[in-house]
Design an enzyme around this catalytic site. Structure first.
Site, mmCIF file in Angstrom:
data_model
loop_
_atom_site.group_PDB
_atom_site.id
_atom_site.type_symbol
_atom_site.label_atom_id
_atom_site.label_comp_id
_atom_site.label_asym_id
_atom_site.label_seq_id
_atom_site.Cartn_x
_atom_site.Cartn_y
_atom_site.Cartn_z
ATOM 1 N N GLN A 104 -3.279 5.634 9.506
ATOM 2 C CA GLN A 104 -3.520 4.775 8.349
ATOM 3 C C GLN A 104 -5.005 4.434 8.221
ATOM 4 O OE1 GLN A 104 -0.300 2.138 10.017
ATOM 5 N NE2 GLN A 104 0.064 1.734 7.849
ATOM 6 N N ASP A 107 -11.449 5.672 8.889
ATOM 7 C CA ASP A 107 -12.766 5.670 9.524
ATOM 8 C C ASP A 107 -13.189 7.017 10.107
ATOM 9 O OD1 ASP A 107 -11.235 5.798 11.972
ATOM 10 O OD2 ASP A 107 -11.196 3.596 12.035
ATOM 11 N N HIS A 124 -4.040 7.244 4.359
ATOM 12 C CA HIS A 124 -4.699 6.365 3.396
ATOM 13 C C HIS A 124 -6.065 6.886 2.978
ATOM 14 C CE1 HIS A 124 -2.037 2.741 4.797
ATOM 15 N NE2 HIS A 124 -1.396 3.602 4.041
ATOM 16 N N CYS A 132 -14.075 10.077 -8.314
ATOM 17 C CA CYS A 132 -14.119 9.456 -9.631
ATOM 18 C C CYS A 132 -12.690 9.152 -10.061
ATOM 19 C CB CYS A 132 -14.789 10.383 -10.632
ATOM 20 S SG CYS A 132 -14.707 9.754 -12.340
ATOM 21 N N CYS A 157 -19.814 7.865 -12.034
ATOM 22 C CA CYS A 157 -19.649 9.306 -11.842
ATOM 23 C C CYS A 157 -20.741 10.059 -12.599
ATOM 24 C CB CYS A 157 -18.266 9.726 -12.333
ATOM 25 S SG CYS A 157 -17.976 11.509 -12.278
ATOM 26 N N CYS A 160 -18.770 12.395 -15.482
ATOM 27 C CA CYS A 160 -18.150 11.847 -16.708
ATOM 28 C C CYS A 160 -18.489 10.387 -16.977
ATOM 29 C CB CYS A 160 -16.629 12.017 -16.643
ATOM 30 S SG CYS A 160 -15.800 10.845 -15.523
ATOM 31 N N SER A 199 0.746 -2.778 12.141
ATOM 32 C CA SER A 199 1.675 -3.889 11.941
ATOM 33 C C SER A 199 3.020 -3.405 11.421
ATOM 34 C CB SER A 199 1.068 -4.906 10.973
ATOM 35 O OG SER A 199 0.796 -4.292 9.722
ATOM 36 N N ILE A 241 -4.892 -1.736 23.666
ATOM 37 C CA ILE A 241 -4.681 -0.316 23.376
ATOM 38 C C ILE A 241 -5.579 0.582 24.218
ATOM 39 C CG2 ILE A 241 -4.971 1.433 21.565
ATOM 40 C CD1 ILE A 241 -4.037 -0.782 19.579
#
Length: 252
Positions: A104, A107, A124, A132, A157, A160, A199, A241
């Site tokens: 998710q 980075d 994600h 754009c 952009c 456009c 989560s 972790i």
């Protein structure tokens, strides 16, 4: 079972040959990237920060866009590097036991640690590219930030004139169906689903845990805070972790 990493590891974990890993913001906190929903998370401390990653606000409010670009520029300047948690998953891949790495996170730290891009599914999106929202033209984040540095607080952009946004999935924006389908296949086709630093409250990604369990996989959750799926898991680990993950995957 909830608590510490068991010693020895259960046979079903140490012997698993097809491990699908799902990672969230918690795996990157030791790299200096704050999580979102934890006790000290970005949105816990500043609820308005969630607007920066909500598409409707981003489209409607130029000040939100300017603030989002400033945050991107500040993060770029930070000293961000993979940590022991990321490296443990590289080790799992080198053992030949990684089915897929679903993240998710935006980075890019899994790839920076050495995870093969073909194993990583960025659910994600990625902060390293810009899209754009009108024509879909895709460029690098470095190019956009160079325009920020040159004094343009909300670059448009160049093709456009449309609104530019990092190539990340914001609230109110659909996930890439091809990526999500591949993730669902990986969840259905594994011995163990290892959920790390997430989560498990954002759907449809959280539903991957149910997909894995429904297809007979064991579920391991490593997260500082309780998740809605702790009762479904075969093992829940509350240890940090960066220390727990190397032991769970047998990393040296």
């Amino acid at each position: 079972m909830t608590g510490a990493v068991p010693d020895p590891l259960p046979d079903w974990l140490s012997g698993a040959r097809r491990v699908t890993v799902l990672t969230g913001a918690g795996i990157s906190t030791d790299s200096g990237i704050p999580d979102y929903r934890g006790p000290n998370g970005v949105w816990t401390r500043d609820p308005d920060a969630e607007k920066l990653v909500t598409l409707s606000y981003y489209l409607a409010d130029p000040e939100i866009r300017r603030k989002a670009w400033r945050v991107r520029a500040d993060v770029r300047a930070a000293d961000v590097a993979p940590n022991a948690g990321h490296r443990a998953l590289v080790d799992l891949e080198r053992q030949g036991r990684l089915r897929a790495l679903l993240t998710q996170n935006v980075d890019g730290l899994h790839q920076a640690a050495g995870s093969s891009p073909e194993h990583v599914l960025e659910l994600h999106g990625t902060v390293h590219a810009v899209e754009c929202l009108s024509c879909g033209d895709r460029t690098s984040m470095d190019d956009a930030l160079a325009r920020i540095d040159a004094g343009d607080p909300d670059p448009a952009c160049l093709v456009c004139g449309g609104i530019l946004k990092s190539a990340t999935v914001s609230f109110g924006q659909a996930l890439d169906e091809r990526v999500l389908d591949a993730a669902a296949q990986a969840a259905a086709d594994c011995d163990v689903l290892l959920a790390v630093g997430t989560s498990l409250v954002v759907y449809p990604v959280a539903g991957l845990v149910e997909v894995a369990a429904a297809h007979g996989a064991r579920v391991v959750i490593v997260n500082a805070e309780p998740t809605p799926f702790d009762g479904l898991a075969d093992l829940v680990v509350r240890e940090p972790i960066s220390t727990a993950l190397p032991r769970l995957v047998g990393a040296g």
